[in-house]
Design an enzyme around this catalytic site. Structure first.
Site: not given
Length: 288
Positions: A93-95, A195
């Protein structure tokens, strides 16, 4: 053609025909090439690497799915992963990221605390090995946290560092001291990001906190909090939000250095340079 295959894979998984109309290069971190691909209606984030590295994307997909399932903190929804020719890929998904305010960072801490309350009946470890940077991260299920951390975190990094010519004179003394350092600390296996430095966390343009690029496993929740302090630290509001929801145990300050040693040794194994002397200073500090 890799992009045609990725479009086909997205279409198959989502059930909506997707054909890239626009593609631009964006940051994919230190290891991968990153792209934003769009059909002018919806945008996805694609990371590419060599096909031989595709297990890294498989592990990222699984980690993100597990985090999503906890309904705690926002992560990019994973769409699909695979190989095409000599390339491996993952589609997420692009956020649209922006700046978070104090309220956003309090919420980041609170929501991460909620995720950390997710535990495992299998002990410490994970379903598969993954990577920390491009270094293999060993996640063999282990009943005891001290055993897990000594063997699969610090012990493994010291082993790699020896091959690289690293010299850590007090390594054995440190490993022998870990049971005493962690003796008073009761650890439950928590779902951790693994991380969590500043480059892997942020807020959307609407101010919603997000974490991404995980190196997921079940471990001491303090490994995540420690790492947020390693490269500059998160805003104070983050720690306020976290401690209000899930207070840290006494003795965290000493354990913090022990947990961050893992990442400094990994940086030595990845980049060499002055990280060996930094690791030796940390070992001295822990043993005081």
């Amino acid at each position: 053609m890799i992009w045609t295959e990725i479009d086909t894979h997205i279409s198959r998984v989502t059930g909506e025909t997707f054909q890239t109309q626009q593609r631009r290069s964006v940051s994919g971190g230190c290891i991968n090439q990153g792209y934003a691909v769009s059909n002018h209606e919806i945008t996805y984030f694609v990371k590419l690497n060599q096909a031989s590295q595709v297990a890294m994307f498989e592990a990222e997909m699984l980690g993100l799915k597990q985090m999503l399932a906890k309904n705690s903190i926002r992560v990019p929804q994973p769409i699909c992963w695979g190989t095409s020719g000599d390339s491996g890929y993952i589609v997420l998904e692009w956020l649209e990221m922006g700046g978070g305010d104090t309220k956003s960072w309090v919420e980041m801490g609170r929501k991460l605390a909620t995720m950390h309350k997710a535990t495992s009946q299998n002990g410490f470890g994970w379903e598969m090995n993954n990577t920390i940077g491009s270094t293999p991260q060993i996640n063999i299920w282990t009943a005891d946290w001290i055993d897990f951390y000594c063997k699969h975190r610090l012990g493994y990094q010291f082993q790699l560092a020896r091959r690289r010519g690293g010299n850590f004179p007090k390594q054995d003394k440190l490993l022998a001291a870990i049971p005493e350092i962690l003796a008073e600390h009761e650890v439950q296996p928590s779902l951790v990001h693994g991380d969590l430095w500043g480059g892997n966390a942020g807020c959307t343009v609407l101010g919603e906190p997000v974490i991404f690029d995980p190196a997921t496993y079940y471990g001491d929740r303090e490994v995540d909090i420690a790492m947020t302090e390693l490269f500059g630290g998160f805003p104070a509001a983050f720690y306020q939000g976290y401690n209000a929801a899930f207070p840290l145990d006494t003795g965290y300050e000493r354990r913090k250095t022990l947990y961050n040693l893992y990442h400094i040794l990994n940086h030595f194994n990845l980049f060499g340079g002055g990280y060996a002397s930094q690791a030796n200073r940390m070992i001295e500090q822990i043993l005081r």
